[in-house]
Design an enzyme around this catalytic site. Structure first.
Site, short mmCIF file in Angstrom:
data_model
loop_
_atom_site.label_atom_id
_atom_site.label_comp_id
_atom_site.label_asym_id
_atom_site.label_seq_id
_atom_site.Cartn_x
_atom_site.Cartn_y
_atom_site.Cartn_z
N THR A 1 -28.23 9.44 -26.18
CA THR A 1 -27.43 9.66 -27.38
C THR A 1 -26.03 9.13 -27.13
O THR A 1 -25.45 9.36 -26.07
CB THR A 1 -27.39 11.16 -27.76
OG1 THR A 1 -26.56 11.34 -28.90
CG2 THR A 1 -26.86 12.01 -26.63
N HIS B 1 -33.18 22.71 -15.46
CA HIS B 1 -33.10 23.06 -14.04
C HIS B 1 -34.41 23.67 -13.53
O HIS B 1 -34.60 23.82 -12.31
CB HIS B 1 -31.94 24.04 -13.81
CG HIS B 1 -31.28 23.88 -12.49
ND1 HIS B 1 -31.86 23.19 -11.43
CD2 HIS B 1 -30.08 24.31 -12.02
CE1 HIS B 1 -31.06 23.22 -10.39
NE2 HIS B 1 -29.96 23.89 -10.71
#
Length: 401
Positions: free
Chosen positions: A320, A372
């Site tokens: 993006t 994560h």
């Protein structure tokens, strides 16, 4: 003959849709293939054309209604122009005996009835000229009456150190969210709530790429019929980094990690209806020119509302570029079920220390948001550093080092 106008077959993952703008109203003549109405899903906007030539008889579902696959949206009286001229449903039969066939034909074409049109013919009959004057009056702009407001009394200011002001008009406007924006909101909230999202940052010196663009832009455009932009370098660098860190290109499926041995990259595009992420496929086999053409094609389709479900399906990683809007730094949100997203930002001149000297360089911040649960800090930082190094030394992309 009456023809049913139906909702197109919706994709398997789409349960229902919302009726958008009707481009034709009951009584209007349409040609075969002419756009009648738009159907908006949470992924794409579908266009419903006229199946045959004829006159739109009725509309079953107005704008904003929820419909399902193959539902009847409206009815069409099929027939040629001649047939429509004599269609009894388009003209009030109570007035048929006082108007000529030519006037009746004109009324049918314009979707009008004699009621409300002043007739100047014999016995008060409506003539063709009367209809044309009526149409001209409808098309004329409505004059705005100007009013002189009476003088307002002066506002008295009390000598206490406070200034008195008149209150301004406070207005609110309520607009329903589009299906696409609702879906984007749901996905972003889901990403925030279901992933262990973390963002790491770095910065890159864009001068080498800017020098390449400056030196080869004209020859590149003449050869490939498209400008050399920054996104092609971003995509190439990301693709190479994904090869070196395959966990960034993977995704979680239940209790499994799915590794993808292909490189389909989603490119975030802002449209009037909301943010979409069409997919550029097999980026590892594309040249810089091929990437530029692919991105331009997807961006044009997104802004014109022509994206298909296939254009939006899949994608293993997202890029993006908030820099086109002036964003200096941000923390992008992961696009599920992907595991990471890379945010590019505004290129801005900043003083940098180079070999003990202060040099002004065009710098850009990079932001990698990642899940994560699947990606450790070592891999995320290594991936981002690789992207940085490839962008600062584009020759490495050609030499594959």
């Amino acid at each position: 003959m009456t023809v049913e106008i139906r909702v197109p077959d919706l994709p398997e993952s789409v349960a229902d849709a919302t009726v958008g703008n009707w481009h034709k109203q009951p009584g209007e003549r349409v040609k075969a293939g002419e756009l009648l109405v738009e159907i908006e899903t949470d992924k794409i906007v579908l266009e419903v054309p006229a199946p045959e030539e004829g006159v739109l008889q009725s509309i079953q579902f107005e704008r904003g209604s929820t419909v399902t696959s193959r539902q009847v949206l409206g009815l069409l009286a099929a027939g040629s122009v001649v047939g429509m001229a004599s269609e009894p449903a388009t003209v009030d039969t109570s007035d048929a005996d006082i108007i000529t066939p030519s006037v009746r034909r004109l009324l049918a074409e314009k979707g009008l009835t004699p009621a409300g049109i002043s007739g100047s013919g014999k016995g008060g009959r409506v003539t063709k000229e009367d209809v044309e004057r009526h149409l001209a009056a409808l098309a004329a702009p409505v004059p705005v009456e100007s009013k002189v407001l009476p003088p307002q009394p002066a506002i008295k200011v009390e000598p206490v150190g406070e200034t008195q002001t008149t209150s301004s008009l406070r207005e609110e406007k309520r607009v329903p969210m589009t299906r696409l924006r609702q879906r984007v909101a749901e996905r972003l909230l889901d990403a925030k709530n279901t992933t262990a999202m973390l963002t790491t940052f770095n910065e890159v010196n864009m001068k080498p790429i800017m020098d390449i663009r400056k030196g080869y832009q004209e020859r590149f455009e003449a050869r490939h019929n498209i400008k050399l932009g920054f996104m092609s370098f971003y995509v190439r660098a990301v693709t190479e980094a994904l090869k070196r860190y395959p966990i960034i290109n993977a995704s979680i499926d239940g209790s499994d990690i799915v590794y993808h041995n292909y490189f389909d990259i989603s490119i975030a595009v802002s449209t009037e209806r909301g943010l979409v992420t069409p997919v550029l496929r097999d980026c590892d086999s594309m040249s810089l020119a091929g990437i530029e053409h692919g991105i331009k094609s997807l961006a044009d389709k997104a802004r014109d509302g022509k994206l298909t479900v296939d254009d939006l399906s899949g994608g293993n990683f997202t890029i993006t570029n908030g820099g086109v809007f002036g964003s200096l730094m941000s923390t992008p949100i992961i696009n599920p079920p992907q595991s990471a997203i890379l945010g590019m930002h505004k290129i801005q001149d900043r003083p940098m220390a180079v070999q003990g000297e202060v040099v002004i360089l065009p710098m850009m911040y990079l932001a990698l948001s990642y899940d994560h649960r699947i990606i450790d800090g070592r891999d995320s930082v290594g991936f981002l550093v690789t992207v940085k190094e490839l962008l600062e030394d584009p020759t490495r992309l050609l030499l594959d080092i």
